[in-house]
Design an enzyme around this catalytic site. Structure first.
Site, PDB file in Angstrom:
ATOM      1  N   GLY A   1     -71.033 -67.417  34.562  1.00  0.00           N
ATOM      2  CA  GLY A   1     -71.338 -68.567  35.405  1.00  0.00           C
ATOM      3  C   GLY A   1     -72.321 -68.223  36.492  1.00  0.00           C
ATOM      4  N   GLY A   2     -72.409 -69.094  37.497  1.00  0.00           N
ATOM      5  CA  GLY A   2     -73.386 -68.915  38.553  1.00  0.00           C
ATOM      6  C   GLY A   2     -73.154 -67.683  39.402  1.00  0.00           C
ATOM      7  N   MET A   3     -71.881 -67.351  39.679  1.00  0.00           N
ATOM      8  CA  MET A   3     -71.626 -66.208  40.556  1.00  0.00           C
ATOM      9  C   MET A   3     -70.700 -65.171  39.923  1.00  0.00           C
ATOM     10  SD  MET A   3     -68.875 -67.500  43.411  1.00  0.00           S
ATOM     11  CE  MET A   3     -67.178 -67.921  42.965  1.00  0.00           C
ATOM     12  N   ALA A   4     -70.225 -65.418  38.727  1.00  0.00           N
ATOM     13  CA  ALA A   4     -69.240 -64.508  38.142  1.00  0.00           C
ATOM     14  C   ALA A   4     -69.309 -64.530  36.626  1.00  0.00           C
ATOM     15  CB  ALA A   4     -67.845 -64.893  38.611  1.00  0.00           C
TER      16      ALA A   4
ATOM     17  N   VAL B   1     -66.604 -63.931  33.172  1.00  0.00           N
ATOM     18  CA  VAL B   1     -65.190 -64.000  32.826  1.00  0.00           C
ATOM     19  C   VAL B   1     -64.959 -63.213  31.541  1.00  0.00           C
ATOM     20  CG1 VAL B   1     -63.235 -65.490  32.333  1.00  0.00           C
ATOM     21  CG2 VAL B   1     -64.998 -66.252  33.928  1.00  0.00           C
TER      22      VAL B   1
ATOM     23  N   ASP C   1     -66.086 -79.009  42.081  1.00  0.00           N
ATOM     24  CA  ASP C   1     -66.851 -78.721  40.863  1.00  0.00           C
ATOM     25  C   ASP C   1     -66.071 -79.182  39.631  1.00  0.00           C
ATOM     26  OD1 ASP C   1     -69.086 -77.884  39.493  1.00  0.00           O
ATOM     27  OD2 ASP C   1     -68.455 -75.779  39.359  1.00  0.00           O
TER      28      ASP C   1
ATOM     29  N   LYS D   1     -61.833 -62.911  35.931  1.00  0.00           N
ATOM     30  CA  LYS D   1     -63.099 -63.340  36.505  1.00  0.00           C
ATOM     31  C   LYS D   1     -63.619 -62.233  37.417  1.00  0.00           C
ATOM     32  CE  LYS D   1     -65.017 -67.412  38.873  1.00  0.00           C
ATOM     33  NZ  LYS D   1     -64.647 -68.733  39.442  1.00  0.00           N
TER      34      LYS D   1
END
Length: 525
Positions: A33-36, A38, A152, A53
């Site tokens: 994703g945008g910052m992490a 998984v 979100d 995550k």
């Protein structure tokens, strides 16, 4: 996080695969994703799989706020104990790597499912959509009551297991409304972001999450989101300033009331939206049950909104009780409505509501004669109240959706052998009646479960509660006390079988609908 999202292309390139973080060894990557990122992981001590995550180290070094947001997500979600919110197992830091271990959901996310349906040029069944969305709504209202705004809400953050149990996940943008603020930056996903949040994330409120829920429901019912564009900025600007296209302009089968409620959820002014997410989903459900007078159509139950019948002649539905032929009223009305609509489309005529209603009455009369003469009460009888049974592995809810009080002493749920220890008779309820709009609950002893939307709030709508201790004596489960399996249980009234309902195994949620076999004359006040 859903197990189905494994990213096989990056297994050999990802240096974290095989690494031990806390109690979990990372085995494969699920998503980024945008910052992490998984990962799928394994706790070998407890022999338990998890989704882990991991905060992207490079991005965290470039943006010092990411670490705080990651910690905030862990603490916020860990404090939320709800059946439809992702469960947190562990949070920690290993060699400057921040990680968050959570339950691994075996299934897919709602985005995957909507994509699959679009490829097949199909829309999701309305019944199914409402079941999914009422679970998300319940989770959101619970978070909002705790002072947490998700910020979100989107299909990829809604996980579905094989039985469509729904889990809300990815609280990476979570904001505590009472004590936390963010910079004026707009965080969120453009296609689902509320106008006020698109301007500045610190303006987000619970109604911002309800707006996102409205966008998702719009997408489910029409096959597309209300605002699209060539760039994220263009979409965000449309959210701020453009009115959404009326959903009925895309799908004419959407009832007028449902369109009204969708547009209410998508109001630019947060104060004009629904007060709670559950209220919004409930209004959509009601829109599919109530008459749509502007369209000159009969009331349609959600369960009847299935694929249209191909035959022009109503077909008899075989009774499972005795092999005799009884006409299914809802099926016949639906087929006639479809045939009349097709005829009107060709001729340009508009069949009056009175004519359709007369046909419905005629068909109902035929059914009553046929059903009673056969000695079976396997479907609707004239004047009965609508009753809905909603059950999972822990709880069983009986909801009176009619407009009069039901006398429940003469009813019984029978699984397998009559007079067995797993039968449940109406006299076991603490009260002899079930008023209109209220519900009874039977539960396995343990933690309180989230009630279905029809029974919320419990303090007002639950008329009785029975606690059981032996799971194998729950009449709605398929495994019996002797270890055998039962495919169904009977609903009886005064010794007669009203209907049969499917039993369930673990991790399933089912509904069974029937009509109470006596009218208001038999009610007890």
């Amino acid at each position: 996080m859903s197990e189905s999202q494994v990213d096989n292309n990056t297994k050999s390139k990802d240096t974290l695969i095989g690494k031990q973080l806390g109690d979990y060894r990372l085995t494969s990557r699920l998503a980024a994703g945008g910052m992490a990122r998984v990962y799928k992981a394994m706790d070998y001590k407890l022999q338990r799989q998890a989704a882990v995550k991991v905060l992207d180290r490079e991005k965290a070094e470039d943006d010092k706020t990411l670490t705080k947001r990651f910690q905030r997500e862990a603490r916020a979600v860990a404090a939320l104990e709800h059946d439809n919110i992702i469960t947190i197992y562990q949070f920690g830091e290993e060699e400057d790597v921040y990680f968050l271990a959570m339950k691994l959901v075996k299934g897919k996310d709602l985005s995957n499912e909507l994509t699959r349906l679009r490829k097949g040029k199909k829309l999701m069944d309305v019944d199914r959509a409402i079941k999914i969305m009422e679970q998300v709504a319940s989770a959101l209202d619970y978070a909002h009551a705790a002072g947490i705004v998700h910020r979100d809400v989107k299909p990829s953050n809604i996980l579905l297991d094989k039985g469509d149990k729904t889990i809300l996940t990815d609280f990476g943008l979570v904001l505590r409304t009472s004590s936390e603020t963010t910079m004026g930056t707009a965080f969120g996903t453009p296609r689902y972001i509320a106008p006020e949040q698109a301007v500045s994330s610190n303006k987000a409120t619970p109604q911002s999450d309800i707006y996102a829920l409205g966008v998702i429901f719009y997408e489910i019912l029409t096959g597309q989101t209300p605002f699209n564009g060539d760039s994220p900025m263009e979409i965000a600007l449309s959210q701020i300033s453009d009115p959404p296209p009326p959903p009925r302009s895309i799908n004419a089968e959407i009832p007028v009331k449902v369109e009204h409620e969708l547009l209410k959820a998508l109001e630019k002014d947060p104060q004009k939206r629904h007060k709670t997410a559950v209220e919004f989903v409930q209004s959509i459900q009601e829109g599919y049950h109530k008459p749509d007078t502007k369209n000159n159509t009969l009331p349609v139950a959600v369960s009847e909104l299935k694929s249209k019948a191909n035959s022009k002649i109503p077909r008899a539905i075989a009774s499972e009780d005795n092999g005799s032929q009884t006409i299914g009223v809802s099926n016949v009305i639906q087929q006639m409505r479809t045939n009349i609509t097709e005829s009107d489309r060709k001729t340009g005529r508009n069949t009056p509501l009175l004519v359709i209603a007369a046909i419905a009455v005629l068909v109902t009369g035929l059914f009553i004669i046929n059903g009673i003469s056969g000695g079976s009460l396997t479907a609707s009888l004239s004047g009965g109240a609508s009753v809905r049974l909603i059950y999972d592995s822990q709880s069983f809810f009986m909801v009176n959706e009619g407009n009069y009080t039901l006398e429940v002493q003469k009813m019984m749920f029978v699984r397998g052998v009559d007079d067995g220890p797993d039968d449940f008779s109406g006299d076991r309820f603490p009260r002899d009646i079930l008023p209109a709009g209220e519900c009874y609950q039977i539960s396995l002893q343990g933690p309180q479960v989230t009630p279905p939307i029809q029974c919320q709030p419990l303090t007002e709508k639950r008329h009785g509660y029975e606690l059981l201790q032996n799971a194998r004596r729950l009449h709605w489960l398929d495994e019996t006390e002797d270890g055998s399996r039962a495919a169904s249980f009977e609903v009886r009234y005064d010794g007669q079988v009203v209907t049969r309902c499917d039993t369930i195994s673990d991790d399933e949620i089912k509904e069974c609908n029937f009509t109470w076999p006596v009218g208001p004359a038999a009610e007890t006040e």
